[in-house]
Design a protein around this motif. Structure first.
Motif, PDB file in Angstrom:
ATOM      1  N   VAL A 155       0.816  -1.223   0.000  1.00  0.00           N
ATOM      2  CA  VAL A 155       0.000   0.000   0.000  1.00  0.00           C
ATOM      3  C   VAL A 155       0.843   1.264   0.000  1.00  0.00           C
ATOM      4  O   VAL A 155       0.368   2.333  -0.418  1.00  0.00           O
ATOM      5  CB  VAL A 155      -0.959   0.038   1.216  1.00  0.00           C
ATOM      6  N   GLY A 156       2.092   1.183   0.474  1.00  0.00           N
ATOM      7  CA  GLY A 156       2.885   2.406   0.549  1.00  0.00           C
ATOM      8  C   GLY A 156       4.347   2.159   0.812  1.00  0.00           C
ATOM      9  O   GLY A 156       4.795   1.008   0.929  1.00  0.00           O
ATOM     10  N   ASP A 157       5.094   3.265   0.898  1.00  0.00           N
ATOM     11  CA  ASP A 157       6.519   3.150   1.190  1.00  0.00           C
ATOM     12  C   ASP A 157       7.000   4.347   1.991  1.00  0.00           C
ATOM     13  O   ASP A 157       6.402   5.433   1.963  1.00  0.00           O
ATOM     14  CB  ASP A 157       7.336   3.034  -0.102  1.00  0.00           C
ATOM     15  N   ILE A 158       8.080   4.128   2.711  1.00  0.00           N
ATOM     16  CA  ILE A 158       8.838   5.177   3.391  1.00  0.00           C
ATOM     17  C   ILE A 158      10.289   4.967   3.001  1.00  0.00           C
ATOM     18  O   ILE A 158      10.818   3.856   3.138  1.00  0.00           O
ATOM     19  CB  ILE A 158       8.687   5.107   4.922  1.00  0.00           C
ATOM     20  N   CYS A 159      10.912   5.991   2.477  1.00  0.00           N
ATOM     21  CA  CYS A 159      12.310   5.887   2.049  1.00  0.00           C
ATOM     22  C   CYS A 159      12.527   4.689   1.126  1.00  0.00           C
ATOM     23  O   CYS A 159      13.487   3.915   1.284  1.00  0.00           O
ATOM     24  CB  CYS A 159      13.239   5.804   3.266  1.00  0.00           C
TER      25      CYS A 159
END
Length: 317
Positions: free
Chosen positions: A240-244
């Protein structure tokens, strides 16, 4: 002093302090009573219920939403900004200002402050107003986009600008976030240059980052980093998403992808141990990505808009 006289004096002090807005020093001078006595008396006034202080939480439209988010996801702080305009730039500006006020308040001399990239964080830097001088160190938490992103949103640009605002020290990163080959990434990781950055990542006390969403496929920022060819793989993996540039599902579990072993970025598990891990993101289309990040406990502070916060609460009831 008998009870009636004591009560009369407390009522007098309460009136002077709360109704007449007099300071403790002014009351002391007028009544001929030591200031420390006035201070003790004010405490006793509240304890006896002579004065009852109530906070009108209804004055803040977002306070109850912030409390719900903090309780539901175990956050240290939630900052929810009401937005009247539908314009994306206006939303980023007010959200950036709210986060900038927080950052200006919490940064201390011994902090190592990590940044990711993006338009949300650019607004945070733009809205920093005369923060106090600090000897803090500012460092990128992810590599660059290989010239595919507007320079104003590049992680090095943001890190340098933040350091300038605080008159601190900036450390820049000279490698892409995603390498063409795993072998190249391995060589960089083994270099002394990378070891120096990695040591700083281990010392990060304040992390400030955007949250990417698979729902933003096709946007300029998405294509700058990943391109549409990665989308099918992410969709199949339930991401669903990402960080860095590290991806997770709706439950917050990290998911390995074809670019995982080619990525240069701080380990997201490290964010769980920072004093402040501040996620800055908005739009209902990003709600699932923010929920995944919250469930994974990659952030302990969320800065977002009211409409996004309401979408998050509705989807996690």
């Amino acid at each position: 002093m008998d009870n009636n006289e004591e009560l009369r004096l407390m009522l007098k002090v309460a009136q002077m302090y709360y109704d007449n807005d007099m300071t403790q020093s002014e009351i002391s001078k007028e009544l001929g009573i030591y200031r420390t006595t006035i201070s003790r008396m004010l405490k006793k006034i509240r304890e006896k219920g002579i004065v009852k202080i109530t906070i009108n939480y209804d004055l803040s439209e977002t306070f109850s939403i912030e409390q719900q988010l903090m309780e539901r996801f175990g956050l240290k702080e939630a900052i929810i900004v009401p937005v009247t305009s539908d314009e994306k730039k206006a939303k980023l500006k007010v959200m950036g200002r709210a986060c900038a006020q927080l950052v200006g308040r919490i940064v201390q001399d011994d902090d190592v402050v990590g940044f990711s990239w993006g338009s949300s964080l650019a607004e945070v830097i733009n809205e920093l107003e005369d923060p106090r001088e600090s000897s803090a160190v500012f460092v990128p938490m992810v590599g660059g986009p290989s010239g595919k992103l507007e320079s104003q949103f590049h992680v090095n640009t943001l890190v340098y600008a933040a350091a300038q605002k605080f008159k601190g020290t900036s450390v820049l990163i000279d490698v892409p976030a995603i390498l063409e080959r795993r072998e190249t990434r391995d060589q960089i990781v083994e270099s002394q240059y990378f070891q120096d950055i990695s040591e700083l990542w281990d010392k990060i006390t304040i992390a400030i980052f955007g949250i990417g969403s698979i729902g933003m496929k096709g946007t300029a920022t998405w294509n700058s980093f990943y391109g549409n060819e990665l989308f099918d793989e992410l969709e199949r993996g339930g991401i669903v998403g990402d960080i860095c540039s590290q991806f997770f599902d709706i439950r917050g579990n990290l998911v390995e992808t074809s670019i995982s072993d080619r990525t240069i970025a701080v380990n997201l598990e490290r964010l769980k141990h920072t004093k402040y891990a501040i996620g800055v993101a908005e739009s209902p289309e990003k709600a699932d990505a923010i929920i995944g990040a919250l469930r994974g406990r990659y952030l302990n502070v969320l800065v977002t808009t009211e409409e996004t916060a309401r979408a998050i609460l509705e989807r996690t009831e």
